[in-house]
Design an enzyme around this catalytic site. Sequence first.
Site, short mmCIF file in Angstrom:
data_model
loop_
_atom_site.label_atom_id
_atom_site.label_comp_id
_atom_site.label_asym_id
_atom_site.label_seq_id
_atom_site.Cartn_x
_atom_site.Cartn_y
_atom_site.Cartn_z
CG ASP A 150 -6.28 43.56 12.36
OD1 ASP A 150 -5.05 43.46 12.23
OD2 ASP A 150 -6.87 43.23 13.43
CD GLU A 158 -2.74 40.69 10.21
OE1 GLU A 158 -1.72 40.51 10.89
OE2 GLU A 158 -3.77 41.24 10.67
#
Length: 593
Positions: free
Chosen positions: A259, A294
């Site tokens: 993330d 990401e």
Amino acid sequence: MTKTMFGPAFTEDGVLFRLWAPLHENVFLKIEGSDLRPMQAVEDGWHRCTVADAGPGVHYRFVLPDGLEIPDPASRFQPRDVHGPSEVVDLAAYRWHESQWTGRPWEEMVIYELHVGCFTPQGTFEAAIERLDHLRELGVTALQIMPLSDFPGRYNWGYDGVLPYAPDSSYGRPEDLMALVDAAHERGISVFLDAVYNHFGPDGNYMPSYAPLFTDHHKTAWGNGINYDSDGSEMIREFIIENAIYWISQFRLDGFRFDAVHAIKDDSAEHLLHALARRVRAAAGDRHVHLIVENEENDSELLKRDADGKARLFTAQWNDDVHHVLHVAATGETFGYYADYVGDAGKLGRALAEGFVFQGEHMPYRGGSRGSPSGHLPPTAFVSFIQNHDQIGNRALGDRIMAASPTDAVKAITSIYLLAPQIPMLFMGEEWGAREPFPFFCDFGEELNEKVRQGRRKELSRLPGFDAGELLDPTAPATFAAAKLDWSKRASSEMLEFYRVLLALRHQRIVPLLKGAGGGNASYRSAGATLAVDWTLAGGRRLCLDANLASEAAPLLGRRDEGETIFRLGGSDGGQLAAWTVIWSIARSEGLA
């Protein structure tokens, strides 16, 4: 089995309890039903205590000099949530059924993102196992599970986790997660975990009370950055890297989605991300392990390949740019960050052919430049999608693209992203056109809940779908309940067979062209909403896309009378493409027989 420095360890003398607490000279161990036991302070801030009669099922806490009782930061299981005791679990006791699994090559991936709590009515690991046959028959080859680190409360997206070694108890026990992974592997399905190493949640993180977890040297959207490069950072780095290795070795996961890596700040000689990728790959050995990032900055350096075309660090990145241009085409939305993606189909062409739409150019809505050159990368360095948890959940009502878009438009963009050479990712329920929303949800104490409500209102005020009068309460039980999939609607879906056909075609005709496919071998042309893209892939095969993403007919861009048409949605006549037409074909590159 890989050994870790953190968490309880089984030894010949009993269970060894360990805590790195360099801010304290004295720490105690509290086993439920027993008196406090002093732990031995050893080198480098470690405290240890071996208990001969301890074993699986024992509940314990650590006690700091001021009397504060804390869970083990490397707890394997929290039966009574993040503020309760940790439980000793013997993970080695699980007996794997699929013992020969070594994973699947990256080019075979069709990823399915899911939230365990919303994927089934029960919201458990065990219940998810019952749906694996559906995914296998659909053509899914990888699960991507939203974060599991133990979080406070009854429900959460997972990005507020505070105990990264403990799967949240609301989903089941660690052994249940192992059973889910095992069952997926038996069906030929890989399992990835969404890992959050850029911040800790706001409730239940006790580490700052005994270790230098944070540093004011770096700032993030969540406050001070995690200490990856200041005094005491060596052990913080080890805690995180060993956590990733723990999931790969103990739970036999096949990789990660990391993330918001742009928020991982580190000035060390070797950035945490580089060390993490290097050591996870080393721990995995010959297994197929895939690492996805990401990255809001679209930094293609993290995706670089070696001379043989293999990923040096990270396998691929979520490609928001593909999502944005496809979303704008299907919905006509131009507000919020979608404003930067309005225009002709050339932006979609660049995203499909080169990866990023913006490769250093100025973005008016964003208010600055973004991205770096990416056309040299293979298409498989990017994960494409038309929905994911962020792009649905970061709307005021958490509404999916099917809720307000014409079916023919959704089918058109679906047939583009599922057959394009980039790796496709579905969001749970998408395959049958699920219309259940997926809004952000969490369950803190009331004071923190109110801060979340106000924070979400402020954040969403500048994002697509915002309406001040309709904003959902992210802390309400009804918001979580509304996000659960309604599997009864699958049977009546007209979309499900469409997805099955497309994914079968992908596995049969597209995947064989991806192995060893390099970068810099694609081109595109566009005029208005009409697009033509060519990729030269393995074996000299040329994959061709012709599309008209508009509600009226438009001219075909040049002649396409060579090659084999493998898919057609809509039609063409006399050099005209009908509305929402998508045509895929395969041909030999020029000069090849």
